[in-house]
Enzyme design. Structure first.
Site, PDB file in Angstrom:
ATOM      1  N   ASP A  94      39.211  39.956  47.166  1.00  0.00           N
ATOM      2  CA  ASP A  94      37.793  39.717  46.898  1.00  0.00           C
ATOM      3  C   ASP A  94      37.192  39.055  48.127  1.00  0.00           C
ATOM      4  O   ASP A  94      37.671  38.005  48.570  1.00  0.00           O
ATOM      5  CB  ASP A  94      37.610  38.793  45.690  1.00  0.00           C
ATOM      6  CG  ASP A  94      37.940  39.495  44.381  1.00  0.00           C
ATOM      7  OD1 ASP A  94      37.969  40.745  44.380  1.00  0.00           O
ATOM      8  OD2 ASP A  94      38.164  38.812  43.377  1.00  0.00           O
TER       9      ASP A  94
ATOM     10  N   ASP B 187      35.154  48.065  34.047  1.00  0.00           N
ATOM     11  CA  ASP B 187      35.519  46.757  33.489  1.00  0.00           C
ATOM     12  C   ASP B 187      35.332  46.841  31.984  1.00  0.00           C
ATOM     13  O   ASP B 187      34.221  47.090  31.513  1.00  0.00           O
ATOM     14  CB  ASP B 187      34.619  45.652  34.054  1.00  0.00           C
ATOM     15  CG  ASP B 187      34.794  45.471  35.555  1.00  0.00           C
ATOM     16  OD1 ASP B 187      35.886  45.804  36.065  1.00  0.00           O
ATOM     17  OD2 ASP B 187      33.856  45.006  36.217  1.00  0.00           O
TER      18      ASP B 187
END
Length: 252
Positions: free
Chosen positions: A12, A131
């Protein structure tokens, strides 16, 4: 046995730095994406995924610069996602050295983006990230980092994305993400069995057995993890050796 199963560390990135507790002891700079990417390449990672979690659009050029640097030094496939809103964003990332581009929220706001990007650059470089959270008997798709419900069924959405040209599904369980309790195997299996394109399992890895479970029980084609590798608990090589010992074909 089919294709070798892939292990994909996930980084990330925000403001040009890798976040989420990267604690490589021997790194001079624990947040430098290029150094971390090189480390994973040395460990035998099959691919790397970079997710640009920077909210503001003024930092877009920073991720392009990082990808150029990484691609010049690391020769495994790179998938880059975060903030991809139009075909031009896909083009810029591919030109910078990304091998694949991951589309998440924008695929829901504008499904045609997936079709347009796949039509122009080929399905092999278009990943749709989903997600999902458990909802009743099934799973619901969420956007905006798992904060916003869409009302979409995750399995149906994965099938639709495949039909529009997605070449791969990056499937994250929001229920498991960060828990270290293992993948949501029922979700992973349901989506993997419903589509013909590869599914990458994500969210919840806490040990090496979880990676095995994702493939054997979840039917995933690849497993993605962050903290188990970032914290230095396991190397990618250890993960591959463990999977190989459990009868899973990996590239050693």
């Amino acid at each position: 046995m089919g294709l070798a199963k892939r292990i994909i560390p996930c980084l990330d990135v925000t403001n040009g730095r890798v976040v989420k507790g990267v604690k490589f002891v021997s790194l001079r700079d624990a947040g430098d994406p290029i150094e971390i990417a090189r480390r994973y390449d040395d460990q035998g990672a099959d691919e790397l995924t970079f997710l640009d979690i920077t909210a503001s659009s003024d930092d877009r050029d920073l991720i392009l610069h990082i990808i150029e640097e990484v691609a010049a030094q690391v020769f495994i496939p790179l998938t880059v996602g975060g903030g991809v809103r139009k075909v031009e964003d896909v083009r810029r990332l591919l030109n910078a050295g990304a091998d694949k581009v991951s589309i998440n929220t924008s695929a829901i706001q504008n499904p045609q983006l997936v079709a347009d990007a796949a039509g122009r650059y080929g399905s092999q470089c278009i990943v749709v990230a989903i997600d999902a959270k458990r909802a009743g008997q099934g799973w619901e798709v969420f956007t905006h980092g798992g904060r916003k419900p869409t009302g979409l069924d995750a399995i149906e959405w994965a099938k639709k994305m495949q039909s529009l040209g997605a070449g791969e599904i990056l499937l994250t369980s929001m229920d498991r993400d960060g828990t270290r309790d293992g993948f949501d195997l029922a979700l992973t299996r349901a989506v993997s069995d419903a589509v013909d394109v590869p599914v990458i399992a994500s969210g919840g890895v806490g040990n090496l057995q979880h990676l095995v479970d994702g493939v054997v029980e979840g039917h995933a084609d690849a497993v993605l993890a962050a903290s188990v590798f970032h914290y230095g608990e396991y190397t990618v090589r250890q993960a591959k050796e463990y999977m190989s010992q459990h009868g899973i074909e990996v590239r050693l």
